[in-house]
Design an enzyme around this catalytic site. Structure first.
Site, PDB file in Angstrom:
ATOM      1  N   SER A   1     -84.302  42.880 -19.317  1.00  0.00           N
ATOM      2  CA  SER A   1     -83.089  43.646 -19.536  1.00  0.00           C
ATOM      3  C   SER A   1     -83.351  45.104 -19.916  1.00  0.00           C
ATOM      4  CB  SER A   1     -82.268  42.973 -20.653  1.00  0.00           C
ATOM      5  OG  SER A   1     -83.007  42.938 -21.872  1.00  0.00           O
TER       6      SER A   1
ATOM      7  N   LYS B   1     -83.783  51.771 -26.431  1.00  0.00           N
ATOM      8  CA  LYS B   1     -82.918  50.830 -25.725  1.00  0.00           C
ATOM      9  C   LYS B   1     -81.598  50.740 -26.485  1.00  0.00           C
ATOM     10  CE  LYS B   1     -82.918  46.045 -23.970  1.00  0.00           C
ATOM     11  NZ  LYS B   1     -83.720  44.806 -23.824  1.00  0.00           N
TER      12      LYS B   1
ATOM     13  N   SER C   1     -88.147  40.654 -21.244  1.00  0.00           N
ATOM     14  CA  SER C   1     -87.395  41.891 -20.994  1.00  0.00           C
ATOM     15  C   SER C   1     -88.164  43.185 -21.251  1.00  0.00           C
ATOM     16  CB  SER C   1     -86.106  41.904 -21.817  1.00  0.00           C
ATOM     17  OG  SER C   1     -85.183  40.975 -21.304  1.00  0.00           O
TER      18      SER C   1
END
Length: 483
Positions: free
Chosen positions: A151, A76, A175
């Protein structure tokens, strides 16, 4: 090769059925071909990946072994990667190349994992849909008109589309678990302090936690093994021994006490999801688990408390992005104040600006007691509810999300509607507990997740329950059409 799980890749590499270089080249070609449809990557690191794969093959040839040695993953894009852009999905950091590797990145590299790239995400990890990224929205491989969750939507979409077997992610209010639910993956948020936050760009420091996103609990165990552990660089890291998560996947569920909070099935939950959750409960009962109704009375206050605490911490953390030291700087500022205002106004997107404003307001002199202090008191009550519940049960089970993935843009004009989608996930962050989402079926062709929560440092228990469930169900093996 792209359909293989991490565990299958580890066996294939050990048996010399293929090399890490061959696997890496195959997946890089697949990303180039398919990622334009879903926009799951911000940066690709082909040269690094191929050099890491070559090194992993050499280590194997010299007699080394390991479940992650030569295994392709992605990070990420808020984990710092030395010399590689770490953007946090924001214009503010579009030009930022970190001078060091995050602990998670360094640990996985040392274990021999191959980094294919950095995945798309909601800007500064603020969002539940992966629509706030400066690099464009990520699309859900199960239906390209729908969101993948946020997210960590880029990590989830990439794994769901079989672009790679697993990816790192972070979870501040859901997330990891919500994108896992929306894309038919298994995702684990570890206990707060289990995985180092050093080099992980902060959103809300008391809530953020890194963890794995993969297709199976078995794969999550492998990736978590490489991520977890004490780190003296992180003052919130906890010095607790890390068990062998893969070895712990063999436990019987006979007599396991599963608590189902009555508050989870109130208004707001899609009845079709409720039915799938009840089906999951029946499956676990068949495996020997005992179901008990419990209560988490303060759950109703969790969302307002979270949306005071998280923005308050964000307003402090994001004050460092001022146009002076690193990141975006506006052109031709008239003076220092103009530099600050325009750099932040132009560098941050609307959702980030909204949360900074909310947080600054909650921390301001006249409102600190009314909002921030009260939210922290509610946080304590939420934690106490869990402690009481875990005196009676071993695991808490419920839906991961109240609804399946919504259409792109459907909640953009109503941020509160999107915030309410976090209702089942944020309590684990407020309390610091480990939580896992695993596939539980489909509604209108869109995946649904079931969430498991456990006491502190019982990630192994979550992974074992999920693994036993996955040995007896096939939801996690389903693949989106076209991928």
């Amino acid at each position: 090769m792209h359909h293989m799980t991490l565990a299958e890749i580890a066996r294939g590499l050990a048996d010399k059925k293929f090399s890490s270089v061959e696997l890496t080249q195959t997946l890089l070609a697949r990303i180039a071909q398919l990622d334009p449809q879903i926009n799951s990557f911000i940066s690709l690191t082909q040269d690094l990946a191929l050099s890491q794969a070559k090194a992993a093959d050499e280590r194997r040839a010299n007699g080394e072994s390991g479940a992650l040695l030569g295994a392709p993953i992605a990070h990420k894009d808020l984990f710092c990667t030395q010399g590689i852009r770490t953007s946090c999905g924001s214009k503010m950091l579009d030009n930022f190349k970190a001078p060091y590797d995050a602990t998670v990145v360094a640990k996985l590299a040392a274990a021999g994992a191959v980094t294919l790239g950095k995945t798309n995400m909601d800007e500064f990890a603020m969002g539940s849909a992966n629509e706030s990224s400066w690099y464009g929205a990520v699309k859900n491989p199960w239906n390209l008109e729908h969101v993948p969750g946020g997210s960590s939507g880029g990590s989830a979409a990439a794994v769901a589309a079989r672009l790679l077997p697993a990816a790192t992610a972070t979870d501040t209010g859901g997330s990891i678990r919500q994108p896992a639910a929306f894309t038919n993956l298994t995702g684990l948020k570890p206990t707060y302090g289990r995985v180092s936050r050093w080099g992980m760009i902060a959103y809300a420091s008391s809530l953020d936690q890194g963890g794995p996103l993969a297709r199976t609990a078995e794969d999550c165990a492998i990736l978590l093994q490489g991520m977890a552990g004490f780190d003296p660089n992180d003052s919130t890291s906890i010095d607790e021994p890390v068990p062998d998560y893969s070895a712990g996947l063999t436990g019987s569920l006979q007599g396991l006490r599963i608590g189902v909070p009555k508050e989870y099935f109130s208004a707001g939950l899609d009845p079709r999801i409720a039915e799938l959750i009840h089906n999951s409960i029946k499956e676990l009962e068949k495996l020997g688990a005992v179901i008990k109704e419990i209560s988490l009375p303060n759950m109703q206050h969790a969302i307002p408390a979270y949306y005071v605490i998280a923005p308050a911490e964000a307003s402090s953390n994001l004050s460092r992005f001022d146009g002076v030291r690193f990141g975006y700087r506006c052109e031709n500022p008239e003076n220092l104040e103009d530099l600050y205002k325009r750099s932040r106004g132009e560098g941050f997107g609307s959702e980030v600006q909204r949360r900074i404003m909310v947080g600054a307001y909650a921390l301001s002199a006249g409102y600190y007691d009314a909002y921030y202090l009260k939210a922290q008191k509610i946080r304590r009550l939420v934690k106490n509810d869990f402690m009481t519940a875990f005196n009676e049960v071993d695991i808490i089970l419920g839906p991961t999300t109240p609804n399946p993935a919504w259409k792109l843009g459907a909640k953009s004009s109503d941020p509160v509607a999107a915030y309410l989608e976090d209702v089942y996930t944020i309590t684990a962050n407020l309390a610091g507990l480990p939580g896992l989402s695993m596939p539980a079926g489909f509604v209108d062709g869109l995946p649904v997740g079931v969430q498991l929560l456990a006491p502190y440092f019982q990630e192994g228990r979550l992974l074992n329950v999920a693994h036993q469930y996955q040995l007896n169900t096939d939801w996690h093996t389903r693949t989106p059409t076209g991928f």
